[in-house]
Motif scaffolding. Structure first.
Motif, PDB file in Angstrom:
ATOM      1  N   CYS A  14       0.868  -1.179   0.000  1.00 21.32           N
ATOM      2  CA  CYS A  14       0.000   0.000   0.000  1.00 21.32           C
ATOM      3  C   CYS A  14       0.909   1.234   0.000  1.00 21.32           C
ATOM      4  O   CYS A  14       2.114   1.130   0.193  1.00 21.32           O
ATOM      5  CB  CYS A  14      -0.924  -0.028   1.219  1.00 21.32           C
ATOM      6  N   ALA A  96      -6.338  -1.164   1.561  1.00 22.50           N
ATOM      7  CA  ALA A  96      -5.659  -0.989   2.841  1.00 22.50           C
ATOM      8  C   ALA A  96      -6.301   0.187   3.579  1.00 22.50           C
ATOM      9  O   ALA A  96      -6.285   1.314   3.084  1.00 22.50           O
ATOM     10  CB  ALA A  96      -4.171  -0.741   2.618  1.00 22.50           C
ATOM     11  N   SER A 101      -5.386   2.606   0.001  1.00 18.26           N
ATOM     12  CA  SER A 101      -4.772   2.107  -1.230  1.00 18.26           C
ATOM     13  C   SER A 101      -5.407   0.792  -1.650  1.00 18.26           C
ATOM     14  O   SER A 101      -5.340  -0.192  -0.901  1.00 18.26           O
ATOM     15  CB  SER A 101      -3.279   1.834  -1.033  1.00 18.26           C
ATOM     16  N   VAL A 103      -5.201  -2.642  -3.140  1.00 14.21           N
ATOM     17  CA  VAL A 103      -4.032  -3.519  -3.260  1.00 14.21           C
ATOM     18  C   VAL A 103      -4.261  -4.621  -4.289  1.00 14.21           C
ATOM     19  O   VAL A 103      -3.391  -4.894  -5.109  1.00 14.21           O
ATOM     20  CB  VAL A 103      -3.651  -4.118  -1.883  1.00 14.21           C
ATOM     21  N   ARG A 119       0.825  -0.838  -7.202  1.00 10.20           N
ATOM     22  CA  ARG A 119       1.276  -1.219  -5.859  1.00 10.20           C
ATOM     23  C   ARG A 119       2.633  -1.917  -5.897  1.00 10.20           C
ATOM     24  O   ARG A 119       3.209  -2.220  -4.867  1.00 10.20           O
ATOM     25  CB  ARG A 119       0.239  -2.121  -5.170  1.00 10.20           C
TER      26      ARG A 119
END
Length: 183
Positions: A14, A96, A101, A103, A119
């Protein structure tokens, strides 16, 4: 997860680094998807506070598809939050919570995990080999001819998924079976 000494290892993380995923071996395929589902989910994630860009200006979302038996959570699986576009959707995306983020994306009945290419550090990130579901790209977007582009998943794409499944002994391990997943 078993690993040969000469197999490539990549790490996805992340944006704050709290969630890390190790990927061993070559990907099944690296592709950019233009489907409505990826665009809808990606734009939804981008609206979250501090979230990174997910969908490119051309409407595509780059992924690296990896065999589930070649994955290991190194840290932060307890930070993952599952997102589905509808409650009965067979596709779930993991974001995340620590930094919003996205992932990875999982087709729950599949034997692979699609890791968001962004990522993976740039030096480790495999380049996209194809563009899929290009008919769903935004109106007026012209795509370059640098890699193949397809309106639907192709025989080549499906063949790669099948070869990976054969190599896995026709198993489709649940993502929870990977080390450390707290989902």
């Amino acid at each position: 997860m078993t690993r040969g000494e000469d197999e490539m290892t990549r790490t996805a993380a992340c944006q704050c680094g709290a969630v890390k995923l190790e990927m061993v071996g070559e990907p099944i395929v690296a592709a950019t998807c233009y489907c409505q589902s990826c665009q809808t989910a990606g734009h939804g994630f981008e609206a979250m506070s501090g979230a990174p860009e997910v969908v490119g200006a051309d409407g595509g979302t780059p992924y690296v598809l990896m065999r589930k038996d070649r994955l290991q959570w190194l840290s932060g699986p307890d930070q993952l939050e599952e997102h589905r576009l509808t409650p009965d959707s067979p596709t779930r995306r993991f974001v995340a919570r620590c930094c919003n983020s996205p992932v990875a994306l999982e087709f729950t009945k599949g034997h692979w995990l699609s890791v968001y290419s962004a990522r993976i550090p740039e030096g480790e990130r495999p380049p996209a080999e194809m563009r899929t579901i290009v008919g769903d790209r935004p109106a007026g977007v012209e795509l370059p001819d640098d890699i193949p582009k397809y309106r639907a998943p192709t025989g080549k794409f499906m063949w790669r998924l099948l070869k990976a499944w054969v190599a896995m002994g026709f198993r489709a391990p649940p993502l929870e079976a990977t080390k450390g997943y707290a989902g």
